[in-house]
Design a protein around this motif. Structure first.
Motif, short mmCIF file in Angstrom:
data_model
loop_
_atom_site.label_atom_id
_atom_site.label_comp_id
_atom_site.label_asym_id
_atom_site.label_seq_id
_atom_site.Cartn_x
_atom_site.Cartn_y
_atom_site.Cartn_z
N GLU A 178 20.40 -30.42 -61.80
CA GLU A 178 20.43 -28.93 -62.41
C GLU A 178 19.70 -27.84 -61.54
O GLU A 178 18.78 -28.07 -61.20
N PHE A 179 20.50 -26.95 -61.14
CA PHE A 179 20.12 -26.02 -60.17
C PHE A 179 19.20 -25.14 -60.90
O PHE A 179 19.52 -24.67 -62.14
N ASP A 212 7.56 -29.54 -58.57
CA ASP A 212 9.03 -30.05 -58.36
C ASP A 212 9.31 -29.67 -56.93
O ASP A 212 9.55 -28.48 -56.60
N ALA A 213 9.65 -30.67 -56.22
CA ALA A 213 10.00 -30.15 -54.61
C ALA A 213 11.43 -29.48 -54.58
O ALA A 213 11.34 -28.65 -53.69
N SER A 214 12.34 -29.77 -55.50
CA SER A 214 13.59 -29.06 -55.29
C SER A 214 13.36 -27.64 -55.39
O SER A 214 13.80 -26.77 -54.82
N VAL A 215 12.52 -27.19 -56.52
CA VAL A 215 12.12 -25.83 -56.71
C VAL A 215 11.51 -25.23 -55.47
O VAL A 215 11.59 -24.20 -55.12
N ALA A 216 10.48 -25.92 -55.11
CA ALA A 216 9.46 -25.42 -53.78
C ALA A 216 10.66 -25.23 -52.71
O ALA A 216 10.14 -24.25 -51.81
N VAL A 217 11.57 -26.00 -52.37
CA VAL A 217 12.54 -25.76 -51.03
C VAL A 217 13.22 -24.37 -51.16
O VAL A 217 13.24 -23.72 -50.28
N ALA A 251 18.04 -31.35 -57.38
CA ALA A 251 18.02 -30.09 -58.18
C ALA A 251 18.64 -29.08 -57.24
O ALA A 251 18.60 -28.11 -57.70
N THR A 252 18.65 -29.43 -56.04
CA THR A 252 18.99 -28.39 -55.05
C THR A 252 20.63 -28.94 -54.56
O THR A 252 20.75 -30.18 -54.49
#
Length: 387
Positions: free
Chosen positions: A36-37, A80-85, A210-211
């Protein structure tokens, strides 16, 4: 030497930590499982000012510098690593356009990017046959009556399918043109919905699920002269400079992911009992945690040193390469140790260390592999000896 963050840096760090704990961490596993993006989360980060930590105030940014940026990325990646990226990417794109674009181009894109209104920016540099060797790219841009026309294929474009704004590198001189590596490459700002851009495929990845990561095809995409970042033909140097700064971001994210895994392992080792005592009291487990804590501390100090050099406008290429190499290689070791400490439970998705191990693996590849970092460091050592 005083390593204490300033009040402003502490405020940004605390804001990121609270957001990570309250908003990101509780739903990180679900976003990972569903791919989920995190659109809502990114817009919330924009409202908090965390999408423009390094962006000048003239465009609505915090202008808080690379140290605050590193601290914020560590905290967000812990949640959350995806959000950080995605947050890191938008900071980088916003800073690049603000500092290298024309005033009109910066005014058009930067406020929208860092507020969350334009959602996100993306970099389109790598190609199917030009990853570590960016100078080997084949995407080209030709002059038209009204600007430029871009054609080619880009690979590994994070959020390439949903970015509002793409920074695209393309050759603008014939291959036979004089010059060194990367001669004739120019960077352009391209709207994500420009006619002629096709999402050829989305990658099915091990981590950061999530990305999205896209392959993009550019078929005679039209942009104006005002879309050029920096100077025509100066794109390769701009890419290398961007990668130097990006390595601070990747190192910070790796530290954040590993710190989250370390904290989970420390809690588990304090609660889990075997042979009548908490497993942290077993010498081998205590030694694993001691090593992990030491690696995290060293990685953080190296990364903050690189950030401080960048913020002071001093040469930081060597420091960022060293920080990225050390932080990512040891973050992988920390996450692996955290999973091992959890035993069988660490191997299942009910526990966050499983996701951490998957997410952290790519940090040894992004913004230049560990092997490339060693080449950069060795070359700089040689240059130092020749001076």
């Amino acid at each position: 030497m005083d390593f204490t963050p300033t009040e402003d840096q502490q405020l940004i760090q605390r804001t990121a930590r609270e957001f990570a704990d309250r908003v990101l961490a509780p739903h990180a596993a679900a976003r990972d499982a569903n791919g989920e993006f995190p659109l809502t989360e990114l817009r919330a980060l924009g409202a908090l000012g965390l999408l423009g930590v390094t962006v000048p105030e003239a465009f609505g940014g915090a202008n808080a510098g690379a140290i605050a940026y590193s601290l914020a990325m560590q905290e967000l990646a812990r949640g959350d690593a995806s959000v950080a990226v995605l947050c890191s990417l938008t900071n980088m794109v916003g800073e690049l356009i603000a500092t290298r674009g024309s005033p009109a181009l910066a005014a058009r894109w930067v406020p929208r990017l860092i507020s969350g209104d334009a959602v996100i920016g993306a970099f389109a540099l790598s190609e199917p046959d030009a990853g570590s060797d960016a100078s080997a790219m084949r995407t080209f841009a030709t002059r038209t009556a009204h600007g430029w026309q871009i054609s080619g294929t880009k690979q590994w474009v994070t959020a390439g399918d949903c970015a509002s704004c793409l920074v695209v590198w393309a050759i603008t001189q014939p291959p036979a043109a004089p010059g060194g590596p990367g001669r004739g490459i120019t960077a352009f700002v391209v709207p994500g919905d420009a006619p002629g851009i096709t999402v050829a495929r989305l990658e099915d990845k091990l981590g950061l699920r999530a990305t999205s990561t896209a392959q993009l095809v550019f078929d005679r995409v039209e942009v104006g002269d005002d879309a050029v970042l920096g100077a025509v033909g100066g794109g390769f140097a701009l890419a290398m400079l961007t990668l130097d700064g990006g390595r601070i971001g990747i190192a910070s994210q790796a530290i954040g992911i590993a710190r989250g895994a370390f904290e989970a392992a420390l809690r588990y080792a304090s609660e889990r009992r075997t042979f009548g005592q908490p497993i942290i009291e077993h010498q081998v487990i205590g030694a694993m945690l001691a090593d992990a804590a030491t690696w995290l501390d060293a990685a953080s100090l190296m990364t903050l040193r690189a950030a401080a050099l960048k913020q002071a406008r001093k040469s930081y290429s060597q420091a960022s390469a060293m920080a990225k190499l050390f932080a990512t290689e040891h973050a992988w070791k920390v996450c692996d140790a955290a999973l091992q400490i959890h035993g069988g439970y660490g191997y299942v998705r009910d526990f966050p260390v499983e996701r951490a191990l998957r997410d952290v693996r790519v940090t040894r590849i992004l913004e230049g592999t560990s092997e490339i970092q060693r080449i950069v460091i060795a070359r700089n050592l040689l240059l130092g000896q020749l001076r």
